[in-house]
Design a protein around this motif. Structure first.
Motif, PDB file in Angstrom:
ATOM      1  N   GLU A   2       0.825  -1.198   0.000  1.00 36.26           N
ATOM      2  CA  GLU A   2       0.000   0.000   0.000  1.00 36.26           C
ATOM      3  C   GLU A   2       0.862   1.251   0.000  1.00 36.26           C
ATOM      4  N   SER A   4       2.091   4.780   0.901  1.00 33.60           N
ATOM      5  CA  SER A   4       2.024   5.472   2.174  1.00 33.60           C
ATOM      6  C   SER A   4       2.849   6.747   2.106  1.00 33.60           C
ATOM      7  N   LEU A  23      -5.921  11.226   2.259  1.00 35.90           N
ATOM      8  CA  LEU A  23      -6.820  10.192   2.768  1.00 35.90           C
ATOM      9  C   LEU A  23      -8.018  10.009   1.835  1.00 35.90           C
ATOM     10  N   HIS A  28      -2.568   5.715   2.474  1.00 34.26           N
ATOM     11  CA  HIS A  28      -2.272   5.572   3.901  1.00 34.26           C
ATOM     12  C   HIS A  28      -1.341   6.721   4.268  1.00 34.26           C
ATOM     13  N   LYS A  30       0.916   8.724   7.359  1.00 39.06           N
ATOM     14  CA  LYS A  30       1.516   8.823   8.683  1.00 39.06           C
ATOM     15  C   LYS A  30       1.734  10.299   9.007  1.00 39.06           C
ATOM     16  N   LYS A  48      -7.103   4.917   7.755  1.00 33.20           N
ATOM     17  CA  LYS A  48      -5.833   4.893   7.030  1.00 33.20           C
ATOM     18  C   LYS A  48      -4.806   5.886   7.584  1.00 33.20           C
ATOM     19  N   SER A  50      -2.076   6.906  10.480  1.00 32.95           N
ATOM     20  CA  SER A  50      -1.225   6.467  11.598  1.00 32.95           C
ATOM     21  C   SER A  50      -0.624   7.703  12.252  1.00 32.95           C
TER      22      SER A  50
END
Length: 242
Positions: A2, A4, A23, A28, A30, A48, A50
């Motif tokens: 995925e 990120s 998003l 995903h 962070k 999704k 973090s």
């Protein structure tokens, strides 16, 4: 795997919009934030997202490498708070130092293909890879700003690091530095223009750029390969279309 993206400056006025844009496109994301409470509710609880609770410069080199290790892109929307402490307090080279450390972490966790670094910068900073000429009076004003307002010098040095130290042929990192003019708030994405260099004076004839348009363009750089190929290694200037 995925796709990120790591976003720093995610609780800022533009950073939170970038997180929302990414998003909404199924990325995903962070984020490194000191307080999750500063993120909008719809973002904070997204499946999704973090959240890494830390001050970005307090992370060790190994921690930073761990956080960027599985990311295909890194985006910085960091800036200085518009207060006396934010402008003149430490760290005065926040954007530059974080840019350097993130790039070093990316190089320490090499991928098969180069990864993207997208920096939010300013139209008041020239791209010295190009012949961006300004008037003598504008040079004087910018020189004064450089001496009296540390955030401007910080933006210049961060972009210069990408230009001169990462450059155009680094095997691990490709980059773009997005240069908005006077930032304004707007409720939704509108038409905007992109230019290789400023088409107006950032000092004497400043344009306007909505933060949500900046976020939209940064998200496109990260998610759309055609957009990335058109602007990588450059410092595109973005204006709202009048």
């Amino acid at each position: 795997m995925e796709r990120s993206t790591l976003v720093v400056g995610a609780t800022g006025a533009t950073g939170r919009l970038l997180v929302q844009q990414l998003l909404s496109q199924g990325q995903h994301v962070k984020v490194v934030v000191r307080s999750a409470e500063r993120l909008p509710n719809a973002v904070r609880h997204h499946e999704k997202l973090s959240i890494i609770l830390a001050s970005i410069l307090d992370l060790t080199d190994s921690e930073m490498a761990k956080h960027v290790g599985d990311c295909h892109a890194v985006a910085s929307c960091l800036g200085h708070t518009l207060s006396f402490r934010g402008i003149y307090g430490h760290p005065r080279r926040l954007v530059t130092e974080v840019t350097k450390r993130l790039c070093h972490a990316m190089k320490a966790t090499q991928h098969e293909t180069p990864r993207k670094f997208v920096l939010m910068n300013t139209a008041g900073n020239r791209n010295r890879d190009l012949d961006e000429r300004i008037s003598f009076s504008e040079k004087c004003v910018i020189g004064l700003v450089r001496l009296t307002l540390p955030p401007h010098s910080d933006n210049e040095k961060a972009a210069d690091f990408l230009r001169t130290q990462i450059g155009q042929s680094d095997p691990d990192i490709e980059w773009a530095a997005v240069r908005p003019d006077t930032l304004i708030d707007a409720p939704q994405v509108s038409d905007y223009e992109l230019h290789r260099s400023p088409t107006r004076s950032a000092i004497f004839d400043a344009g306007k750029t909505s933060r949500i348009n900046v976020a939209n363009f940064m998200a496109k750089l990260i998610t759309d390969d055609e957009t990335w190929q058109a602007w990588k290694g450059q410092m595109p200037v973005i204006y709202n279309r009048e």
